[in-house]
Write an enzyme that holds these catalytic residues in place. Structure first.
Site, mmCIF file in Angstrom:
data_model
loop_
_atom_site.group_PDB
_atom_site.id
_atom_site.type_symbol
_atom_site.label_atom_id
_atom_site.label_comp_id
_atom_site.label_asym_id
_atom_site.label_seq_id
_atom_site.Cartn_x
_atom_site.Cartn_y
_atom_site.Cartn_z
ATOM 1 N N ASN A 35 82.996 24.518 -62.548
ATOM 2 C CA ASN A 35 84.150 24.444 -61.632
ATOM 3 C C ASN A 35 85.460 24.510 -62.413
ATOM 4 O OD1 ASN A 35 85.170 24.220 -58.984
ATOM 5 N ND2 ASN A 35 85.591 22.045 -59.281
ATOM 6 N N SER A 124 84.325 6.519 -58.197
ATOM 7 C CA SER A 124 85.147 6.920 -57.055
ATOM 8 C C SER A 124 85.226 5.772 -56.062
ATOM 9 C CB SER A 124 84.478 8.119 -56.384
ATOM 10 O OG SER A 124 85.033 8.336 -55.108
ATOM 11 N N THR A 126 84.747 6.127 -53.215
ATOM 12 C CA THR A 126 83.689 6.389 -52.238
ATOM 13 C C THR A 126 82.601 5.311 -52.295
ATOM 14 O OG1 THR A 126 82.345 8.161 -51.302
ATOM 15 C CG2 THR A 126 82.241 7.920 -53.661
ATOM 16 N N TYR A 148 76.825 12.829 -52.537
ATOM 17 C CA TYR A 148 77.811 12.710 -53.626
ATOM 18 C C TYR A 148 78.093 11.231 -53.922
ATOM 19 C CZ TYR A 148 82.328 12.377 -55.915
ATOM 20 O OH TYR A 148 83.342 12.021 -56.776
ATOM 21 N N LYS A 152 77.397 8.651 -57.378
ATOM 22 C CA LYS A 152 78.349 7.768 -58.073
ATOM 23 C C LYS A 152 77.810 6.340 -58.101
ATOM 24 C CE LYS A 152 81.349 10.772 -59.228
ATOM 25 N NZ LYS A 152 81.476 11.147 -60.635
ATOM 26 N N ARG A 230 95.347 7.307 -46.847
ATOM 27 C CA ARG A 230 94.686 7.276 -48.154
ATOM 28 C C ARG A 230 95.666 6.841 -49.235
ATOM 29 N NH1 ARG A 230 91.296 7.777 -45.051
ATOM 30 N NH2 ARG A 230 89.508 9.195 -44.979
HETATM 31 P P1 NAD Z 1 86.532 19.104 -61.466
HETATM 32 O O1 NAD Z 1 85.435 19.815 -60.749
HETATM 33 O O2 NAD Z 1 87.851 19.743 -61.577
HETATM 34 O O3 NAD Z 1 86.036 18.725 -62.933
HETATM 35 C C1 NAD Z 1 84.670 18.443 -63.247
HETATM 36 C C2 NAD Z 1 84.305 19.309 -64.442
HETATM 37 O O4 NAD Z 1 82.951 19.029 -64.796
HETATM 38 C C3 NAD Z 1 84.409 20.808 -64.159
HETATM 39 O O5 NAD Z 1 85.183 21.415 -65.184
HETATM 40 C C4 NAD Z 1 82.962 21.297 -64.184
HETATM 41 O O6 NAD Z 1 82.863 22.618 -64.668
HETATM 42 C C5 NAD Z 1 82.313 20.266 -65.104
HETATM 43 N N1 NAD Z 1 80.881 20.077 -64.888
HETATM 44 C C6 NAD Z 1 80.240 19.856 -63.714
HETATM 45 N N2 NAD Z 1 78.931 19.686 -63.954
HETATM 46 C C7 NAD Z 1 78.744 19.786 -65.301
HETATM 47 C C8 NAD Z 1 77.603 19.709 -66.143
HETATM 48 N N3 NAD Z 1 76.373 19.515 -65.669
HETATM 49 N N4 NAD Z 1 77.776 19.857 -67.478
HETATM 50 C C9 NAD Z 1 79.011 20.084 -67.992
HETATM 51 N N5 NAD Z 1 80.117 20.179 -67.233
HETATM 52 C C10 NAD Z 1 79.988 20.026 -65.896
HETATM 53 O O7 NAD Z 1 86.661 17.663 -60.793
HETATM 54 P P2 NAD Z 1 87.741 16.521 -61.032
HETATM 55 O O8 NAD Z 1 88.509 16.372 -59.776
HETATM 56 O O9 NAD Z 1 88.440 16.716 -62.308
HETATM 57 O O10 NAD Z 1 86.748 15.267 -61.117
HETATM 58 C C11 NAD Z 1 86.334 14.720 -62.353
HETATM 59 C C12 NAD Z 1 85.389 13.564 -62.085
HETATM 60 O O11 NAD Z 1 86.071 12.600 -61.274
HETATM 61 C C13 NAD Z 1 84.136 13.958 -61.309
HETATM 62 O O12 NAD Z 1 83.047 13.220 -61.817
HETATM 63 C C14 NAD Z 1 84.451 13.527 -59.890
HETATM 64 O O13 NAD Z 1 83.281 13.212 -59.173
HETATM 65 C C15 NAD Z 1 85.295 12.293 -60.133
HETATM 66 N N6 NAD Z 1 86.202 11.979 -58.999
HETATM 67 C C16 NAD Z 1 87.051 12.936 -58.544
HETATM 68 C C17 NAD Z 1 87.869 12.656 -57.445
HETATM 69 C C18 NAD Z 1 88.799 13.701 -56.880
HETATM 70 O O14 NAD Z 1 89.213 13.561 -55.722
HETATM 71 N N7 NAD Z 1 89.188 14.731 -57.641
HETATM 72 C C19 NAD Z 1 87.826 11.389 -56.836
HETATM 73 C C20 NAD Z 1 86.963 10.429 -57.352
HETATM 74 C C21 NAD Z 1 86.150 10.747 -58.447
HETATM 75 N N1 UFG Z 2 92.292 15.878 -44.063
HETATM 76 C C1 UFG Z 2 92.769 16.665 -43.044
HETATM 77 N N2 UFG Z 2 92.641 18.012 -43.142
HETATM 78 C C2 UFG Z 2 92.052 18.625 -44.216
HETATM 79 C C3 UFG Z 2 91.571 17.814 -45.268
HETATM 80 C C4 UFG Z 2 91.701 16.442 -45.157
HETATM 81 O O1 UFG Z 2 93.297 16.146 -42.074
HETATM 82 O O2 UFG Z 2 91.948 19.856 -44.234
HETATM 83 C C5 UFG Z 2 92.475 14.410 -43.998
HETATM 84 C C6 UFG Z 2 91.167 13.635 -44.009
HETATM 85 O O3 UFG Z 2 90.662 13.491 -42.710
HETATM 86 C C7 UFG Z 2 91.603 12.313 -44.645
HETATM 87 C C8 UFG Z 2 92.722 12.730 -45.608
HETATM 88 O O4 UFG Z 2 93.161 14.002 -45.157
HETATM 89 O O5 UFG Z 2 92.168 11.463 -43.675
HETATM 90 C C9 UFG Z 2 92.252 12.854 -47.059
HETATM 91 O O6 UFG Z 2 91.109 13.710 -47.118
HETATM 92 P P1 UFG Z 2 90.557 14.285 -48.502
HETATM 93 O O7 UFG Z 2 89.417 15.192 -48.166
HETATM 94 O O8 UFG Z 2 91.669 14.852 -49.304
HETATM 95 O O9 UFG Z 2 90.068 12.976 -49.276
HETATM 96 P P2 UFG Z 2 88.998 11.878 -48.871
HETATM 97 O O10 UFG Z 2 89.703 10.570 -48.868
HETATM 98 O O11 UFG Z 2 88.233 12.244 -47.671
HETATM 99 O O12 UFG Z 2 87.971 11.964 -50.088
HETATM 100 C C10 UFG Z 2 88.418 11.895 -51.443
HETATM 101 C C11 UFG Z 2 87.490 12.713 -52.339
HETATM 102 C C12 UFG Z 2 86.126 12.096 -52.387
HETATM 103 C C13 UFG Z 2 86.233 10.678 -52.803
HETATM 104 C C14 UFG Z 2 87.179 9.913 -51.923
HETATM 105 C C15 UFG Z 2 87.391 8.551 -52.505
HETATM 106 O O13 UFG Z 2 87.369 14.020 -51.846
HETATM 107 O O14 UFG Z 2 85.360 12.765 -53.350
HETATM 108 O O15 UFG Z 2 88.458 10.572 -51.866
HETATM 109 O O16 UFG Z 2 88.183 7.767 -51.712
HETATM 110 F F1 UFG Z 2 85.022 10.106 -52.750
#
Ligand code: NAD
Ligand code: UFG
Length: 336
Positions: A35, A124, A126, A148, A152, A230
């Protein structure tokens, strides 16, 4: 001594690498580019003037991971690598369990074999599930509502058990709330594949003209304007939380869960209106039904991070949105 950053070319990983390079840390990134793209490495160099060691590898590949630890003198790992799309996790659960859970176990086994027992893990909010009232604090019961979230939670439980079994492990389990924003240079930011699932990438792609209209998922929640609330946190604040957590590992024995959020809640419509004001672009939207699995309000109690890490989020919503817009408008098609 080097730090291993798994998933370091991704959104949060790349911002954390920038903060670590500013402190002159030696960085080894392992990412399978599932990704992300290596183009981010040039951007990191542009921002910091420094280079990192990049290894294209999968954390599930035991041999490749062993090679990383044999070739580099790693003393701590920040583990971001994982798949993170909630909806996709329900249609491809085996991929999520394999990649996130089995991949983490492989990483942990290789770390243990090489005597590396310092870890910062990307968890997360979550894991708080659907039934806890906000502000969410680390003592609350955890649960998951989708594969997902289960991954976690499973990894957290593995880390708690591992740390109980061997007191040499020092683990910070960082529970992120909603990371948004981008580096202030506009050179790195979030670059989702396909149609974004998350609110901010969606809104910014509407603003830049790539998508026609936002759907607001529900306006009948028990919140001030009826839309979901959020805890949005600037990705650079989040990255700095990792730096603080790494510094603190030497005082941690065991596995400690730590929320990284601002402690403030913002509604979908507040995001849309602020984005409109800051970007000067129209953001057409319509009210759509609630999205399955969403809850009304999620925000952090950030006091453990304040007290234990001496960290708090510094950037306000206007900065988060201005930085998101700078990244999106300078890079309408992401890194390409
Ligand atoms: P991202 O997808 O941008 O980054 C994740 C990276 O991990 C990517 O570069 C992908 O290529 C790499 N990857 C995935 N599987 C792999 C594997 N098997 N081996 C090696 N590399 C691998 O996502 P992000 O938003 O930077 O999230 C980073 C971490 O934080 C993730 O574990 C995600 O679950 C966690 N997280 C993200 C959010 C969010 O909203 N962005 C919220 C809570 C937790
Ligand atoms: N929303 C919309 N329209 C969209 C997308 C989102 O109205 O097109 C709303 C959702 O209903 C929510 C808010 O915007 O009320 C935030 O939604 P996100 O999808 O941006 O984020 P979430 O809080 O649902 O989830 C995120 C990450 C999850 C993580 C979680 C932790 O995507 O991976 O935060 O709190 F687990």
């Amino acid at each position: 001594m080097s730090l291993l950053i798994t998933g370091g070319t991704g959104f949060i990983g790349s911002h954390t690498v920038v903060e670590l390079l500013a402190l002159d840390k030696d960085i080894v990134i392992v990412d399978n580019l599932a990704n992300s793209s290596t183009l981010v490495l040039d951007r990191i160099k542009q921002i910091t003037g420094k280079t990192v060691t990049f290894i294209e590898a999968d954390i599930c590949d035991r041999q490749a991971m062993q090679q990383v630890f044999l070739t580099h003198d790693i003393d701590a790992v920040v583990h971001f690598a994982g798949l993170k799309a909630v909806g996709e996790s329900s249609t491809m659960p085996l991929s999520y369990y394999h990649n996130n859970v089995a991949g983490s176990i492989t990483l942990l086994q290789v770390m243990a074999e090489h005597g590396v027992k310092n870890l910062v893990f990307s968890s997360s909010a979550t894991v708080y599930g659907e039934n806890n009232p906000s502000p969410l604090d680390e003592t609350m019961p955890t649960s998951a509502t989708n594969p997902y979230g289960q991954t976690k939670l499973m990894i957290e439980n593995i880390l708690f058990d591992l740390a109980k079994s061997d007191e040499q492990w020092s683990i910070a389990c960082l529970r992120y709330f909603n990371p948004i924003g981008a580096h202030e240079s506009g050179l790195i930011g979030e670059n989702p594949n396909g149609i974004p699932n998350n609110l901010l990438p969606y809104v910014s792609q509407v603003a830049v003209g790539r998508l026609a209209q936002l759907q607001v998922f529900g306006d009948d929640y028990p919140t001030p304007d009826g839309t979901g609330v959020r805890d949005y946190i600037h990705v650079v604040d989040l990255a700095q939380g990792h730096v603080k957590a790494l510094e603190k590992l030497k005082d941690i024995s065991g596995c400690v869960p730590i929320n990284l959020g601002t402690g403030n809640g913002t509604s979908v419509l507040e995001i849309v209106n602020t984005f409109k004001d800051i970007s000067g672009q129209d953001i057409p939207y319509h009210i759509a039904p609630r999205r399955a699995g969403d809850i009304a309000t999620v925000y952090a109690d950030a006091s453990v991070a304040n007290n234990l890490l001496n960290w708090h989020a510094e950037r306000d919503l206007a900065t988060m949105i201005a930085d998101t817009w700078r990244w999106q408008s300078q890079n309408p098609n992401g890194f390409e």
